[in-house]
Write a protein that holds these residues in place. Structure first.
Motif, PDB file in Angstrom:
ATOM      1  N   ILE A 113      -4.111  -3.657   0.380  1.00 36.00           N
ATOM      2  CA  ILE A 113      -3.430  -4.076   1.472  1.00 36.00           C
ATOM      3  C   ILE A 113      -3.414  -5.747   1.572  1.00 36.00           C
TER       4      ILE A 113
ATOM      5  N   TRP B  56      -9.080  -3.412   7.483  1.00 30.18           N
ATOM      6  CA  TRP B  56      -7.886  -2.498   7.730  1.00 30.18           C
ATOM      7  C   TRP B  56      -8.737  -1.334   8.624  1.00 30.18           C
TER       8      TRP B  56
ATOM      9  N   ILE C 144      -8.439   0.491  -0.437  1.00 32.30           N
ATOM     10  CA  ILE C 144      -7.209   0.454   0.354  1.00 32.30           C
ATOM     11  C   ILE C 144      -7.003  -1.062   0.936  1.00 32.30           C
TER      12      ILE C 144
ATOM     13  N   PHE D 223       0.750  -1.175   0.063  1.00 34.32           N
ATOM     14  CA  PHE D 223      -0.167   0.059   0.023  1.00 34.32           C
ATOM     15  C   PHE D 223       0.821   1.209  -0.076  1.00 34.32           C
ATOM     16  N   GLN D 224       1.843   1.247   0.610  1.00 34.72           N
ATOM     17  CA  GLN D 224       2.980   2.538   0.871  1.00 34.72           C
ATOM     18  C   GLN D 224       3.329   2.650  -0.905  1.00 34.72           C
TER      19      GLN D 224
ATOM     20  N   ALA E 110      -0.967  -3.856   8.595  1.00 31.76           N
ATOM     21  CA  ALA E 110      -1.283  -4.394   7.389  1.00 31.76           C
ATOM     22  C   ALA E 110      -0.619  -5.485   7.272  1.00 31.76           C
TER      23      ALA E 110
ATOM     24  N   TRP F 182      -1.002   1.152   8.365  1.00 35.94           N
ATOM     25  CA  TRP F 182      -0.799   0.632   6.866  1.00 35.94           C
ATOM     26  C   TRP F 182       0.405   0.026   6.825  1.00 35.94           C
TER      27      TRP F 182
END
Length: 335
Positions: free
Chosen positions: A294, A112, A290, A45-46, A96, A92
């Motif tokens: 994840i 999440w 999102i 996700f980052q 995650a 996150w």
């Protein structure tokens, strides 16, 4: 010291330096931070988020430079860092990773973020237990919808008791009395979302801005027409003085998939080619996106009093709420 604690300390120092750089040279520093983050990001996700940020800032005239500068300039440093690290690092990143691991072991979907409508004294009393159980599953983000009569002091006690979690609190502007504003100011891991009630939200956002609290504007909708007015350039331009930068759209119960898809298209188009420094979010749809990034599944969990609404395996189900959060997690569809 545990590895996560060391990483958090390093991250805190990097964030502090980045905020200092933005204050002195906003344009150059914002682009540099986004590019560096995209290069160093390890989690899926980052990588997605920071790659998107770099793309959005590729245009030197992008309003998002003004948005970032406004947020840094008008938000207290401690709150900006605390909420950002709670969301970006604990939720996150660490959360995650824990969610992916436990999903693989248990064969169940884990969201999440958990949404909780605080529509009774019992809902508020059970909130601490819900967050404690959620943390054990890797859930470090919570959206709380305050209904009329919600004992907010008890809610703030829970928020302060779980400093590693990122909380969003959705409330009406008339709720923001001086005592409530003071309590919000003490909760540095909190983003306050003010409902867009005409002739009321402006003063509420201004009060939050004056004390430097993280803040956003939100609107509930049952059709795309409800959202179209807020996304007009005239409205956003009028709203710039309140220095929020974030617009959340929350679908009401019964809103059709067709209308939600139409809103998502408008939001995506606005984000891709912004003309003013505002960033719109289609709440449930973007939260689901999102979740899919994840852990590839896609799960939403929304507590509504005695019931819980769960989205998993591409459909919604409703069941009675339980004190045992793990028992509510739906089976993963691995086919």
């Amino acid at each position: 010291m545990e590895r996560n604690a060391i990483n958090e300390a390093l991250l805190n120092a990097l964030v502090e330096r980045g905020l200092n750089d933005i204050e002195h040279d906003p344009h150059r520093s914002i682009r540099k931070i986004a590019d560096l983050g995209a290069h160093l990001a390890r989690g899926r996700f980052q990588r997605h988020f920071l790659s998107l940020a770099s793309t959005m800032l590729a245009d030197d005239s992008s309003p998002y430079y003004s948005l970032c500068e406004n947020i840094v300039r008008t938000t207290r440093r401690d709150a900006l860092k605390h909420f950002g690290i709670a969301l970006g690092f604990h939720s996150w990143t660490c959360g995650a990773a824990s969610i992916r691991k436990q999903e693989a072991q248990s064969g169940r979907e884990i969201p999440w973020m958990i949404t909780c409508r605080l529509n009774s004294q019992e809902a508020v009393r059970s909130l601490s237990s819900l967050v404690q159980q959620g943390q054990a599953l890797g859930v470090f983000s919570y959206a709380l919808i305050a209904e009329e009569g919600t004992p907010l002091s008890a809610v703030f006690e829970v928020i302060e008791a779980y400093p590693d979690c990122a909380f969003s609190l959705l409330l009406s502007p008339e709720t923001l009395t001086i005592p409530i504003l003071e309590q919000i100011s003490e909760c540095t891991n909190l983003l306050t979302l003010v409902r867009a009630i005409p002739e009321q939200w402006q003063e509420a956002l201004r009060a939050l801005a004056e004390q430097g609290s993280p803040r956003a504007l939100y609107l509930t909708y049952s059709s795309a027409a409800d959202v179209r007015e807020l996304l007009k350039e005239e409205y956003c331009g009028e709203s710039e003085e309140y220095e929020s930068g974030l617009l959340f759209f929350v679908a009401q119960a019964g809103c059709t998939a067709k209308e939600t898809a139409a809103v998502q298209e408008m939001v995506t188009n606005f984000r891709t080619a912004p003309t003013v420094p505002w960033f719109p979010v289609n709440f449930y749809t973007d939260m689901l996106t999102i979740d899919r990034i994840i852990s590839s599944g896609g799960c939403l969990m929304c507590f509504e009093g005695a019931d819980v609404q769960i989205y998993a395996n591409d459909h919604w189900i409703s069941m009675g709420a339980s004190d045992d959060l793990a028992s509510l997690l739906p089976q993963r569809n691995v086919g």
